[in-house]
Design a protein around this motif. Structure first.
Motif, PDB file in Angstrom:
ATOM      1  N   SER A 267     -33.159  40.630 -27.987  1.00  0.00           N
ATOM      2  CA  SER A 267     -33.127  39.235 -28.458  1.00  0.00           C
ATOM      3  C   SER A 267     -33.743  38.283 -27.442  1.00  0.00           C
ATOM      4  O   SER A 267     -34.404  37.303 -27.805  1.00  0.00           O
ATOM      5  CB  SER A 267     -31.685  38.813 -28.764  1.00  0.00           C
ATOM      6  OG  SER A 267     -30.873  38.917 -27.602  1.00  0.00           O
ATOM      7  N   GLY A 268     -33.534  38.562 -26.150  1.00  0.00           N
ATOM      8  CA  GLY A 268     -34.121  37.714 -25.115  1.00  0.00           C
ATOM      9  C   GLY A 268     -35.636  37.724 -25.182  1.00  0.00           C
ATOM     10  O   GLY A 268     -36.284  36.676 -25.035  1.00  0.00           O
ATOM     11  N   LYS A 453     -38.086  40.458 -16.066  1.00  0.00           N
ATOM     12  CA  LYS A 453     -36.628  40.511 -16.035  1.00  0.00           C
ATOM     13  C   LYS A 453     -36.053  41.006 -17.361  1.00  0.00           C
ATOM     14  O   LYS A 453     -34.868  41.331 -17.451  1.00  0.00           O
ATOM     15  CB  LYS A 453     -36.052  39.125 -15.721  1.00  0.00           C
ATOM     16  CG  LYS A 453     -36.433  38.604 -14.341  1.00  0.00           C
ATOM     17  CD  LYS A 453     -35.839  37.230 -14.096  1.00  0.00           C
ATOM     18  CE  LYS A 453     -36.212  36.702 -12.710  1.00  0.00           C
ATOM     19  NZ  LYS A 453     -35.642  35.368 -12.438  1.00  0.00           N
ATOM     20  N   LEU A 454     -36.913  41.037 -18.398  1.00  0.00           N
ATOM     21  CA  LEU A 454     -36.438  41.395 -19.740  1.00  0.00           C
ATOM     22  C   LEU A 454     -36.782  42.826 -20.142  1.00  0.00           C
ATOM     23  O   LEU A 454     -36.130  43.383 -21.026  1.00  0.00           O
ATOM     24  CB  LEU A 454     -37.037  40.429 -20.775  1.00  0.00           C
ATOM     25  CG  LEU A 454     -36.673  38.945 -20.623  1.00  0.00           C
ATOM     26  CD1 LEU A 454     -37.494  38.100 -21.578  1.00  0.00           C
ATOM     27  CD2 LEU A 454     -35.190  38.743 -20.877  1.00  0.00           C
ATOM     28  N   VAL A 521     -31.263  27.560 -26.811  1.00  0.00           N
ATOM     29  CA  VAL A 521     -30.667  28.848 -27.194  1.00  0.00           C
ATOM     30  C   VAL A 521     -30.874  29.876 -26.079  1.00  0.00           C
ATOM     31  O   VAL A 521     -29.962  30.655 -25.762  1.00  0.00           O
ATOM     32  CB  VAL A 521     -31.286  29.359 -28.520  1.00  0.00           C
ATOM     33  CG1 VAL A 521     -30.842  30.793 -28.808  1.00  0.00           C
ATOM     34  CG2 VAL A 521     -30.906  28.444 -29.674  1.00  0.00           C
ATOM     35  N   LEU A 522     -32.067  29.886 -25.473  1.00  0.00           N
ATOM     36  CA  LEU A 522     -32.360  30.834 -24.395  1.00  0.00           C
ATOM     37  C   LEU A 522     -31.417  30.636 -23.212  1.00  0.00           C
ATOM     38  O   LEU A 522     -30.968  31.606 -22.595  1.00  0.00           O
ATOM     39  CB  LEU A 522     -33.811  30.679 -23.942  1.00  0.00           C
ATOM     40  CG  LEU A 522     -34.274  31.624 -22.826  1.00  0.00           C
ATOM     41  CD1 LEU A 522     -34.216  33.072 -23.306  1.00  0.00           C
ATOM     42  CD2 LEU A 522     -35.693  31.285 -22.382  1.00  0.00           C
ATOM     43  N   LYS A 523     -31.088  29.390 -22.895  1.00  0.00           N
ATOM     44  CA  LYS A 523     -30.156  29.127 -21.799  1.00  0.00           C
ATOM     45  C   LYS A 523     -28.784  29.724 -22.100  1.00  0.00           C
ATOM     46  O   LYS A 523     -28.127  30.294 -21.217  1.00  0.00           O
ATOM     47  CB  LYS A 523     -30.038  27.616 -21.560  1.00  0.00           C
ATOM     48  CG  LYS A 523     -31.229  26.993 -20.848  1.00  0.00           C
ATOM     49  CD  LYS A 523     -31.097  25.489 -20.724  1.00  0.00           C
ATOM     50  CE  LYS A 523     -29.939  25.075 -19.854  1.00  0.00           C
ATOM     51  NZ  LYS A 523     -30.185  25.370 -18.430  1.00  0.00           N
ATOM     52  N   LYS A 528     -24.884  34.261 -21.259  1.00  0.00           N
ATOM     53  CA  LYS A 528     -23.994  35.286 -21.809  1.00  0.00           C
ATOM     54  C   LYS A 528     -24.381  36.686 -21.351  1.00  0.00           C
ATOM     55  O   LYS A 528     -23.522  37.509 -21.025  1.00  0.00           O
ATOM     56  CB  LYS A 528     -24.015  35.222 -23.345  1.00  0.00           C
ATOM     57  CG  LYS A 528     -23.238  34.046 -23.935  1.00  0.00           C
ATOM     58  CD  LYS A 528     -23.228  34.127 -25.456  1.00  0.00           C
ATOM     59  CE  LYS A 528     -22.387  33.003 -26.045  1.00  0.00           C
ATOM     60  NZ  LYS A 528     -22.373  33.051 -27.535  1.00  0.00           N
ATOM     61  N   ARG A 529     -25.678  36.977 -21.332  1.00  0.00           N
ATOM     62  CA  ARG A 529     -26.140  38.337 -21.035  1.00  0.00           C
ATOM     63  C   ARG A 529     -26.498  38.559 -19.572  1.00  0.00           C
ATOM     64  O   ARG A 529     -26.745  39.695 -19.156  1.00  0.00           O
ATOM     65  CB  ARG A 529     -27.350  38.667 -21.907  1.00  0.00           C
ATOM     66  CG  ARG A 529     -27.018  38.784 -23.397  1.00  0.00           C
ATOM     67  CD  ARG A 529     -28.259  39.104 -24.213  1.00  0.00           C
ATOM     68  NE  ARG A 529     -28.977  40.243 -23.668  1.00  0.00           N
ATOM     69  CZ  ARG A 529     -30.190  40.628 -24.059  1.00  0.00           C
ATOM     70  NH1 ARG A 529     -30.801  39.938 -24.998  1.00  0.00           N
ATOM     71  NH2 ARG A 529     -30.776  41.668 -23.523  1.00  0.00           N
ATOM     72  N   GLY A 530     -26.537  37.489 -18.807  1.00  0.00           N
ATOM     73  CA  GLY A 530     -26.875  37.627 -17.397  1.00  0.00           C
ATOM     74  C   GLY A 530     -28.292  38.136 -17.171  1.00  0.00           C
ATOM     75  O   GLY A 530     -28.526  39.019 -16.347  1.00  0.00           O
TER      76      GLY A 530
END
Length: 540
Positions: A267-268, A453-454, A521-523, A528-530
């Motif tokens: 999702s990120g 990072k993703l 939303v990304l923030k 939440k997911r770190g």
């Protein structure tokens, strides 16, 4: 072992930044060609009979093969399997071939040729694409625009391949170091190509008092030859680096199609990709119409033909001043002592004011819009360094979206209010263009360094390719939409300097609103997911 590592090219700051300079200069040349016809849209209508729909369709064709033939996906696979250096040289060669075709399409040699007759009578209907409403051609489209679109498609394949290759190359040379600064610096230099194009494309088109749009395109072709040379030099640097480190990215960890699933289910990744398409769709298509938009909203009076401000030499002087703005501002970021730092900054600001004054005296929409990347050149390294050491990448994307919205709404509603004011309108235009350029600098400094990072390292090339592919959907659609909206909202207008740009600009501002929502939303997702998007790249 540690001594051997210290001797690699990558651990030498001079060699790292030399590799970056080669990649950035190549992209600088490609950016010039990308918008080579943008500042002479009015001349294309006068000399080649391209209305806004033909112009927009041709401009959107740049990414047609990337989007609908999935060339960018294949480019990502080529990059992951064959490595940075092979793909860099390949992309340079592809760009040059496409550029040559586009040059021929707008040259006098094409006019009256058998090829012009064939293209006039054919490609007016393409089964499947016409039904879907995504055809790169349409009935009645000038033959020269069709052939130029074909060349631009090929150029676009090479250009976007070069984009993902350069991003991967920077990751390779700068990972664990000043990566955001490197990416921001590369884009800052590359975007000087936009200013160079805005200044020199009209200069060459009108050189000698006789209008020839093919001269502008030929200028871009020569620069792409230089870009190919830059990629060849980089090839040998990269090869030596691999020999020193023992890396062989194309063999050690082979690409698998199944790896795409890991990217597409994240999702990120999707939020970043959608942010990219929204943000870039509000900028790059706008660049293609910005000069004409200014011509329609500013009161410009051509200087006397025998004055200095109308002479060819003023173009050279103004460009040298522009380079001084960029060089002094960029160099100020790397000074540790306050004296040299603020001294260079002062030189940059004074040169910028001088440049703007010259643009006003020239009464030239092209030179006014050429300030677009100048503030970005100054602040992009600052932002990149901030992300490297302090983080806050997602927050920067939110700020960029807010600035984007404000600028497009200013162009739509505030700038027209100053039409008739010779000074007021130009001042508003300068300020808004500079702010828009600075907002654009937030993306490379914050978004691109977040991708590693993703996703896993072995599919970074494919991840960038997917993001660029999604981005290209917007870059295909919105130049075409702007052209069609202009024609629909300006019925019967034949003077290319009298269009009403309100509707297209509101459309672009709405993209900024959507980007703002996604940034917020990304923030939330990052927290939440770190994911670490708000964390610095360099761990101290």
């Amino acid at each position: 072992m540690s001594q051997a590592i210290q001797k690699t090219l990558r651990d030498s700051a001079a060699m790292r930044w030399t590799a970056l300079l080669l990649l950035a200069l190549a992209m600088f040349c490609s950016y010039i060609f990308m918008d080579i016809l943008s500042p002479i849209k009015d001349l294309m209508q006068e000399t080649r009979n391209w209305d806004s729909s033909a112009f927009g369709t041709m401009q959107g064709a740049e990414v047609f093969l990337n989007v609908f033939v999935f060339f960018l996906i294949f480019a990502g696979i080529i990059l992951d399997k064959m490595g940075v250096r092979f793909t860099a040289v390949l992309s340079g060669a592809v760009m040059l071939v496409g550029a040559l075709i586009k040059w021929y399409a707008v040259s006098d040699a094409f006019t009256g040729s058998g090829l012009e007759t064939w293209f006039t009578n054919n490609l007016n209907y393409i089964p499947g694409f016409d039904e879907l409403g995504v055809s790169p051609f349409y009935e009645g489209m000038p033959a020269s625009a069709k052939v130029a679109a074909c060349g631009f498609m090929i150029f676009g394949c090479g250009c976007e391949m070069a984009g993902i290759t350069v991003s991967r190359g920077i990751v390779k040379w700068f990972k664990g170091r000043e990566m955001a600064l490197a990416m921001g610096s590369e884009m800052a230099l590359a975007r000087l190509g936009v200013a160079t194009c805005m200044i020199f494309s009209p200069f060459f088109a009108k050189l000698g008092g006789e209008v020839s749009v093919s001269r502008s395109v030929a200028f871009g072709v020569v620069l792409l030859c230089i870009a190919l040379i830059m990629f060849v030099v980089y090839f040998f640097m990269d090869k030596k680096l691999d020999a020193q480190t023992g890396e062989a990215e194309e063999k050690d960890d082979p690409f698998k199609i199944s790896d795409l699933g890991k990217i597409l289910t994240d999702s990120g990744f999707w939020i970043v990709a959608l942010l990219c398409v929204l943000y870039y769709s509000a900028i790059f298509p706008f660049q293609k119409y910005a000069v004409n938009m200014l011509q329609c909203n500013l009161t410009l009076t051509e200087p006397a033909s025998d004055s200095f401000w109308a002479s060819p030499s003023v173009t050279i002087v103004q460009y040298v001043i522009m380079l001084l703005v960029a060089a002094a501002g960029f160099a100020s970021n790397f000074q540790k002592k306050a004296g040299p730092k603020y001294g260079l900054l002062a030189v940059s600001i004074i040169a910028l004011i001088t440049y703007c004054y010259m643009g006003y005296m020239r009464q030239s929409a092209e030179s006014i819009f050429a300030v677009f990347p100048l503030l970005a050149v100054l602040i992009t390294p600052i932002l990149g360094s901030y992300v490297d050491h302090k983080g806050k990448a997602a927050s920067m994307l939110v700020l960029g979206s807010l600035l984007l919205i404000a600028c497009h709404l200013t162009f739509a509603f505030v700038l027209p209010m100053f039409k008739g004011s010779a000074v007021g309108g130009i001042v508003i235009a300068y300020i808004t263009i500079l702010v828009l350029g600075s907002s654009f600098s937030l993306v490379p400094a914050s978004l691109w360094p977040s991708v590693p990072k993703l996703v896993d390292a072995k599919v970074i090339g494919s991840a960038y390719a997917l993001i660029f592919w999604i981005q290209n959907i917007g870059l295909w659609l919105f130049p075409l939409l702007i052209g069609k909206v202009l024609d629909k909202t300006n019925p019967g207008v034949t003077d290319p300097t009298q269009f009403d740009y309100t509707a297209p600009l509101v459309m672009l501002a709405s993209l900024g609103v959507a980007a703002l929502i996604l940034g917020l939303v990304l923030k939330v997702v990052d927290k939440k997911r770190g994911l670490g998007l708000e964390e610095p790249n360099i761990k101290e």
